[in-house]
Design an enzyme around this catalytic site. Structure first.
Site, PDB file in Angstrom:
ATOM      1  N   ASP A 212      95.240  35.266 -16.647  1.00 59.02           N
ATOM      2  CA  ASP A 212      93.832  35.017 -16.366  1.00 59.02           C
ATOM      3  C   ASP A 212      93.461  35.546 -14.986  1.00 59.02           C
ATOM      4  O   ASP A 212      92.483  36.269 -14.805  1.00 59.02           O
ATOM      5  CB  ASP A 212      93.600  33.499 -16.427  1.00 59.02           C
ATOM      6  CG  ASP A 212      92.172  33.180 -16.753  1.00 59.02           C
ATOM      7  OD1 ASP A 212      91.816  31.992 -16.666  1.00 59.02           O
ATOM      8  OD2 ASP A 212      91.417  34.094 -17.097  1.00 59.02           O
ATOM      9  N   ASP A 371      89.566  27.641 -22.056  1.00 61.07           N
ATOM     10  CA  ASP A 371      89.884  26.733 -20.957  1.00 61.07           C
ATOM     11  C   ASP A 371      90.050  25.321 -21.467  1.00 61.07           C
ATOM     12  O   ASP A 371      91.002  24.619 -21.116  1.00 61.07           O
ATOM     13  CB  ASP A 371      88.771  26.790 -19.908  1.00 61.07           C
ATOM     14  CG  ASP A 371      88.647  28.169 -19.301  1.00 61.07           C
ATOM     15  OD1 ASP A 371      87.511  28.610 -19.061  1.00 61.07           O
ATOM     16  OD2 ASP A 371      89.694  28.800 -19.086  1.00 61.07           O
TER      17      ASP A 371
END
Lengths: 451, 243
Positions: A212, A371
């Site tokens: 990420d 997330d």
């Protein structure tokens, strides 16, 4: 980041308005920053609570009945070294798969194969809403020993799935859409917890945070490319799998509202990845591969004031949902301090206020479902040991991480990944709590000693 | 052990704190964030104390050792929270729309204290509660059969005590009143050491008495008075600005 049709004089005036807007925008940002943090706290906590509740009460999700094809090394070796080796290899494979899928998706997006992408998204949410929800329901009924006939089951599942598809991909009441997104995130997290080997889960969490970080901040990262392409084309990125705290105007906006211009679009970071959660674990429901399941993780500040010179064009869009969103924005706006002392600019201020109310509608916070999923995986995995101290510690750590991330976002005004800080905190606290803190607190509570 | 016992102990321990949360904190996003920050710092203090306890392994059985240092760590982290919140005060001001009042500082201290307390209470009791839902009989080997209820009562006491201590502590740090700080630290140490004795009525009662005393002191510090209490009780509305 341009004004297309304004003439020169208008341009100057417009630019001055822009600057004022920018200042007020920053002020707004700060004022609503806390509200938005909370708007994310609630769904994230809810998702984690659902996952933790399921893991504690339904043993199905902690039984190991086979693994995904993405993790071919099953950690059956006895030594720590072999386990670590297996987990590292699994994590590398997983991240590799995600990378490949993301690049594939970016290519599709670049070459405008929208139908393909839409079909892909629809297939994946179909699988989640029907297949995984059905399995979940079955396990819940089994755990609580509740008999249920197939007819009821069919009706319930059909309604659940169909309403879910409509809410997520088309229009629906905001609360219902949010609830469905939370549910599918929780389901996906549960699938991960069940079908990934123990150590692999932790390594994957770490690897995904690193990925990420790299993918968002590196100039040639697939996500950056995706975001920039979307910005160039002035298009909204697919809203189907993003949690949004206010009504998405953008559903179908690309074709129905061509006048909407983005004055300044804070950079969004977006990452898609596809996981083919193949139902092909050993001994389970005979290996039917579903279509690719894709999720996009997408964090943006969502503060996108939109100039709508032609207000009339939106009248057709006014539906119940828009009204609700407008009243929600009104409620937000009521907390505002009105710009002081500009008596002569009263009508302008009012018009401005109206436009800003509109802006506030779109100014909800958006957080990618990925997330949600990885936060829940972390907390769920932490709770699968049965130790509630660890669960609580991870929960608080993740929330603090989220706070810090949003704070950094407000400071740097740049695209930032949502995973690294929270996952790092979560991992640290998980291992520290379960190894160091729990023996201490156990000793204390058993002697009824309070610190 | 039954579900009744589980729910009863849960509500005894967390009821007051939860009520405080719902009525004063739940609607304000900023306060929730400060609450979580308080929780986090208490967690950090516990982490440090556990590390110490684990490192000094010869003294592992002497809980008193671990306890003393844990109390000290908690107070140190309370001071860190104070520093952090005062530094962020300006930033926090921009978040709220209301003009700054004197009671803002106390509000922040109260919320952070509640965060501290909630986390402390959670870590003390949650595993015990989880065990309460399972099979078993309390005190079958001759221990006190009142294990759960005494634990729950003490937990509730501690949560509230942390809240009030924080108010007094922050006030003391602001006014540079070392007496208040010494009061908080000393009392914390005293009550924790009190719990080293077996928990029964004789030990819980002093704790609650101290809780009442601390509550009165904290209330007086934030500007409360008997007049305010009477006005509240008789539901008068006009004329009282300190709330």
């Amino acid at each position: 980041v341009e004004t297309r049709e304004a003439g020169d004089g208008e341009d100057r005036g417009f630019r001055r308005r822009e600057e004022e807007e920018e200042e007020e925008d920053t002020e707004m940002t700060l004022k609503y920053g806390a509200k938005h943090v909370i708007m994310l706290f609630a769904p994230v906590s809810l998702c984690m609570a659902v996952v933790v509740a399921t893991i504690s009460s339904i043993t199905f999700y902690t039984e190991k009945n086979g693994y995904l094809i993405y993790t071919p090394f099953h950690e059956e070796g006895a030594t720590t070294a072999s386990k670590v080796g297996d987990s590292l290899a699994n994590a590398a494979i997983m991240v590799g798969v995600i990378l490949v899928m993301t690049v594939f998706l970016v290519i599709l997006y670049k070459y405008r194969c929208y139908k393909f992408i839409h079909g892909w998204l629809i297939l994946s949410s179909l699988m989640l809403l029907f297949l995984f929800a059905y399995i979940y329901l079955g396990e819940v009924l089994q755990a609580y020993n509740i008999p249920c006939d197939y007819i009821t089951l069919t009706i319930v599942m059909w309604n659940f799935g169909a309403v879910g598809m409509v809410c997520i991909h088309w229009k629906g009441p905001l609360l219902l859409q949010q609830a469905y997104l939370i549910v599918i995130s929780a389901l996906m997290a549960l699938v991960f917890i069940k079908y990934l080997p123990d150590w692999t889960t932790w390594f994957i969490l770490g690897a995904i945070s690193l990925y990420d970080l790299v993918a968002v901040l590196c100039p040639k990262g697939p996500l950056k490319v995706l975001v920039e392409t979307a910005q160039e084309r002035n298009e909204p990125i697919f809203p189907a799998l993003i949690y949004s705290s206010t009504m998405m105007w953008f559903v179908g906006m690309a074709d129905s509202d061509p006048e909407a211009k983005k004055k300044k679009k804070k950079k969004k970071k977006k990452r898609r990845s596809d996981m083919q959660a193949a139902a092909a674990p050993v001994g389970a429901t005979g290996g039917d591969e579903e279509g690719g399941f894709s999720e996009d993780w997408y964090e943006s500040r969502g503060y996108e004031p939109t100039r709508r010179p032609n207000r009339g064009g939106n009248a057709s869009d006014a539906s119940m949902n828009s009204e609700d969103a407008r009243s929600a924005a009104q409620a937000l706006a009521n907390g505002r301090v009105s710009p002081g002392g500009n008596q002569q600019q009263q009508p302008q201020a009012q018009a401005q206020q109206q436009e800003e109310e509109e802006d506030e509608e779109e100014r909800g916070v958006k957080l990618g479902l990925g997330d949600f999923i990885f936060y829940s995986v972390l907390v769920g995995k932490a709770s699968s040991n049965g130790d509630w101290n660890t669960t609580l510690a991870c929960f608080v750590a993740i929330l603090i991480g989220l706070c810090l991330t949003l704070l950094l976002l407000a400071i740097f005004k740049k695209a930032l990944p949502a995973l690294p800080i929270s996952i790092t905190f979560g991992l640290i606290f998980n291992f520290a709590t379960s190894n160091l803190v729990t023996p201490f607190t156990d000793a204390l509570s058993s002697q009824q000693v309070y610190v | 052990m039954t579900a009744k016992e589980f729910f009863g102990c849960t509500f005894i321990a967390y009821g007051p704190a939860f009520a405080l949360f719902i009525f004063t904190i739940a609607r304000e996003p900023l306060r929730i964030i400060i609450l979580i920050a308080g929780c986090f710092f208490w967690l950090l203090s516990l982490l440090f104390s556990s590390v110490l306890w684990n490192i000094v392994w010869p003294l592992k059985d002497q809980l008193a050792f671990g306890l003393v240092f844990s109390v000290l760590f908690q107070e140190v982290f309370r001071f860190f929270v104070y520093k952090l919140l005062r530094k962020a005060d300006e930033g926090l001001q921009t978040f709220s729309d209301a003009p700054p009042t004197a009671s803002d500082k106390h509000m922040i201290a109260y919320v952070a204290g509640l965060g501290f307390g909630l986390m402390s209470g959670a870590f003390s009791l949650v595993n015990v509660l989880a065990m309460a839902t399972g099979p078993g009989t309390v005190g079958i080997h001759g221990d006190s059969p009142h294990f759960f209820i005494t634990s729950a009562l003490m937990t509730s006491c501690f949560i509230l005590l942390h809240t009030f201590w924080n108010v007094i502590f922050f006030w003391g740090c602001d006014q540079r009143s070392y007496l208040s700080i010494a009061y908080v630290v000393g009392l914390h140490m005293l009550i924790s050491c009190l719990t080293l004795l077996p928990l029964q009525l004789a030990t819980i009662l002093p704790a609650y008495v101290i809780l009442l005393v601390t509550m009165v002191i904290a209330y007086a510090l934030v500007g409360g008075s008997v007049k305010n209490v009477m006005a509240f009780v008789t539901c008068k509305r006009a004329g009282y600005t300190s709330d």
